[in-house]
Structures are given as C-alpha cells and as structure tokens.
Design an enzyme around this catalytic site. Structure first.
Site, PDB file in Angstrom:
ATOM      1  N   HIS A 108       0.838  -1.201   0.000  1.00 43.20           N
ATOM      2  CA  HIS A 108       0.000   0.000   0.000  1.00 43.20           C
ATOM      3  C   HIS A 108       0.871   1.249   0.000  1.00 43.20           C
ATOM      4  CE1 HIS A 108       1.148  -0.505   4.186  1.00 43.20           C
ATOM      5  NE2 HIS A 108       0.822   0.752   4.406  1.00 43.20           N
ATOM      6  N   ASP A 110       0.663   4.801   1.949  1.00 40.80           N
ATOM      7  CA  ASP A 110      -0.090   5.250   3.121  1.00 40.80           C
ATOM      8  C   ASP A 110      -1.221   6.206   2.749  1.00 40.80           C
ATOM      9  OD1 ASP A 110       1.219   3.819   5.107  1.00 40.80           O
ATOM     10  OD2 ASP A 110       2.845   5.282   5.210  1.00 40.80           O
ATOM     11  N   HIS A 263       4.670   0.237   0.146  1.00 43.46           N
ATOM     12  CA  HIS A 263       5.437  -0.597   1.076  1.00 43.46           C
ATOM     13  C   HIS A 263       4.576  -1.699   1.664  1.00 43.46           C
ATOM     14  CE1 HIS A 263       3.712   2.711   3.388  1.00 43.46           C
ATOM     15  NE2 HIS A 263       3.694   1.880   4.420  1.00 43.46           N
ATOM     16  N   ARG A 278       4.937   6.058  14.152  1.00 45.51           N
ATOM     17  CA  ARG A 278       4.898   6.621  12.790  1.00 45.51           C
ATOM     18  C   ARG A 278       4.277   8.008  12.789  1.00 45.51           C
ATOM     19  NH1 ARG A 278       1.155   4.173   8.173  1.00 45.51           N
ATOM     20  NH2 ARG A 278       0.045   6.141   8.349  1.00 45.51           N
TER      21      ARG A 278
HETATM   22  C1  SIN Z   1       3.155   0.931   7.703  1.00 43.84           C
HETATM   23  O1  SIN Z   1       2.467   0.542   6.765  1.00 43.84           O
HETATM   24  O2  SIN Z   1       3.295   2.130   7.960  1.00 43.84           O
HETATM   25  C2  SIN Z   1       3.843  -0.104   8.569  1.00 43.84           C
HETATM   26  C3  SIN Z   1       5.170  -0.509   8.058  1.00 43.84           C
HETATM   27  C4  SIN Z   1       5.839  -1.456   8.999  1.00 43.84           C
HETATM   28  O3  SIN Z   1       5.390  -1.653  10.137  1.00 43.84           O
HETATM   29  O4  SIN Z   1       6.835  -2.063   8.604  1.00 43.84           O
END
Ligand code: SIN
Length: 289
Positions: A108, A110, A263, A278
C-alpha cells in the site's frame, strides 16, 4: 547558504539510502534540511541510523516537511501526541493493544484513500524483534517506466478509486484483521479517486499510483476491462525487480516518499516485541501533468 556535509549512501540500485552522520535530536540548519529533502527525492526511502528520538522530537523533525496527519484509528495514537500512530504488538495491563499490531501487512501507499494523501511517512523503530519484521518498498517510478508504450497510452487520463473501508472490510472477512471501525470512523472514510499515473510534484517524474491495499477500481472503463487492467497493474507493482527490503536496526528512523513508493510490512515471531512510532506528513492532491 553553507553547503551541507551530509552523506547519503545508496543501499541498492533500486532505491534506499542510509544517512549515518546526523543526530536528529539536535536543531537542523537549512542546508542540512535541504540535503535531507534532496536525499528523499533522489533515493525515495532514507534511513537515519541510531536516532534516540522522543515522540516530541520525532514530531518536531517530521513537521519540518509539512503539516502532520492524524490517523483515523484514534485508539492507536499516543494520548499526548496524536500525530504519532503506534504500531506495536505490546498490550496494556488490561490486555488492550497498545498499537496497530498487524498494520500494513499488504502492499500500500499510506492513506491513498484520502483526497490529499501524505507526501511521506517517518517510522521510528523503538523496539524490534531479533529477526524478521522487515519492511519491503516498491519503486513506483520504475514500475511505471517499465510498462510498454501501449499500456502507458491506455493509462493516460485514467482515474482509480481508493477506499480504506472496502479494503478494511475485505481484510476482516478474510480473517487478516481482527480490528473494527466505529461508525464515526467509517463516516470519515469516503471513497476518493486519483490519477492512475501521478506526476511527482517535486521531481516531475511519473509514478504508478495504484496499490493492492486501497485501490478498489479503475473508473470509466467497462467493468471487465477495468478489472483486467487493474490486475495487470497490480501484478506490475508486485514485481521483485522494483523492490527494496529494509532490515530494521534498533533506533532506525525511516522516511519514505508515498508519492512514488508503496510498502509492505512483513510478519515476525510475536513472542518478540516490535514497537514503532509513525508520523505522516500531509501532501498535495495527486495530479497527472
Ligand atoms: C506501515 O504501513 O506504515 C507499517 C510498516 C511497517 O510496520 O513495517
């Protein structure tokens, strides 16, 4: 303006760079800030090693790049710092999860499901398992550039719909997410459309902007054709040749550009703790030049 001495070492030919010589708890001068911004544009994913940042310092550094977004899952925000989304398998003493335990275990970009999706996200590894739990990234410029000329022509002017709700419900049905959304959270999650190919506002390069996590449909095409073409694009962005794997070290701060990457968090042995913070920097409405 004084030139920055900051060095970004490329981590792979696909993307990613490591920055070793910075302490982000200290004030940054404009030259260093500009060098970091340029490194993000050049390398798409930048890794700052060994950053012992408090949540407030993480927020302050992130704010240099723009306003911060607050995630709809308010139960996983830090109580006194709502710009910080907690991704964690820790539990409170009453058994409630401290953070989103299995967030992002699918490809995805974000929050592509909002009208002005984030320009980037900054993920700080506070505690990590001894192995696994890596994050995979896909270079969406490369995924676009590798398409045939005929496919690129088909994508001109095409829009796709993105939805958190649809993907959330799909994942709940498939047993992936054990989570729920309140009616108030659902009301904030309207479907949006974005160009399938977006122009990066800073580099001017074209990137594919569809992702398996949140892209639900291509618009203005017969249903079968739309489904087939979306399948083809999602296959394209899943190819290993466009990927970079980040293996976390404790206290890494990773900053990725959501406008030209997507990612995927990967699983780990949950007898170990993985606890991350985050922040998410607001971006512009995607456009195709
Ligand atoms: C995310 O999608 O922000 C999580 C990425 C992660 O936990 O590696």
């Amino acid at each position: 303006m004084r030139e920055s001495t900051m060095i970004a070492n490329a981590l792979s030919p696909v993307m990613g760079a490591e920055i070793l010589d910075l302490d982000l708890t200290k004030a940054l001068d404009s030259a260093t800030f500009e060098a970091i911004h340029q490194a993000l544009l050049d390398h798409l994913v930048i890794v700052f090693r060994n950053q012992r940042l408090s949540a407030a310092q993480h927020v302050a550094f992130s704010r240099r790049f723009g306003d911060l977004m607050v995630h709809v899952k308010t139960e996983y925000l830090l109580p006194n710092q709502p710009e910080v989304l907690v991704l964690s398998n820790k539990k409170h003493s009453d058994g409630r999860p401290v953070g989103f335990e299995d967030a992002g275990r699918y490809w995805h970009s974000d929050m592509s499901y909002v009208e002005e999706p984030p320009l980037g996200s900054l993920l700080h590894a506070i505690e990590i398992p001894p192995e696994k739990g890596d994050t995979l990234y896909c270079n969406m410029y490369m995924a676009y550039e590798a398409l045939s000329a005929a496919t690129k022509r088909r994508l001109e002017g095409l829009q796709a719909s993105h939805s958190y709700l649809a993907s959330f419900e799909g994942k709940t049905k498939s047993g992936y997410a054990r989570d729920t959304l309140t009616e108030e959270q659902k009301a904030q999650l309207q479907e949006v459309t974005h160009p399938v190919v977006r122009t990066h506002p800073k580099t001017g390069r074209c990137a594919l902007y569809v992702n398996p996590g949140f892209t639900v449909r291509l618009e203005d095409l017969p249903k079968d054709e739309a489904a087939e073409l979306l399948g083809e694009l999602l296959n394209q962005v899943s190819k290993p040749e466009f990927q970079f794997r980040h293996v976390w070290q404790p206290h890494d701060l990773v900053f990725w550009d959501n406008r030209c990457t997507m990612h995927h968090a990967t699983p780990y042995d949950t007898q170990f703790t993985r606890h991350m913070h985050r922040t998410t920097v607001k971006g512009d409405r995607p456009f195709a030049a």
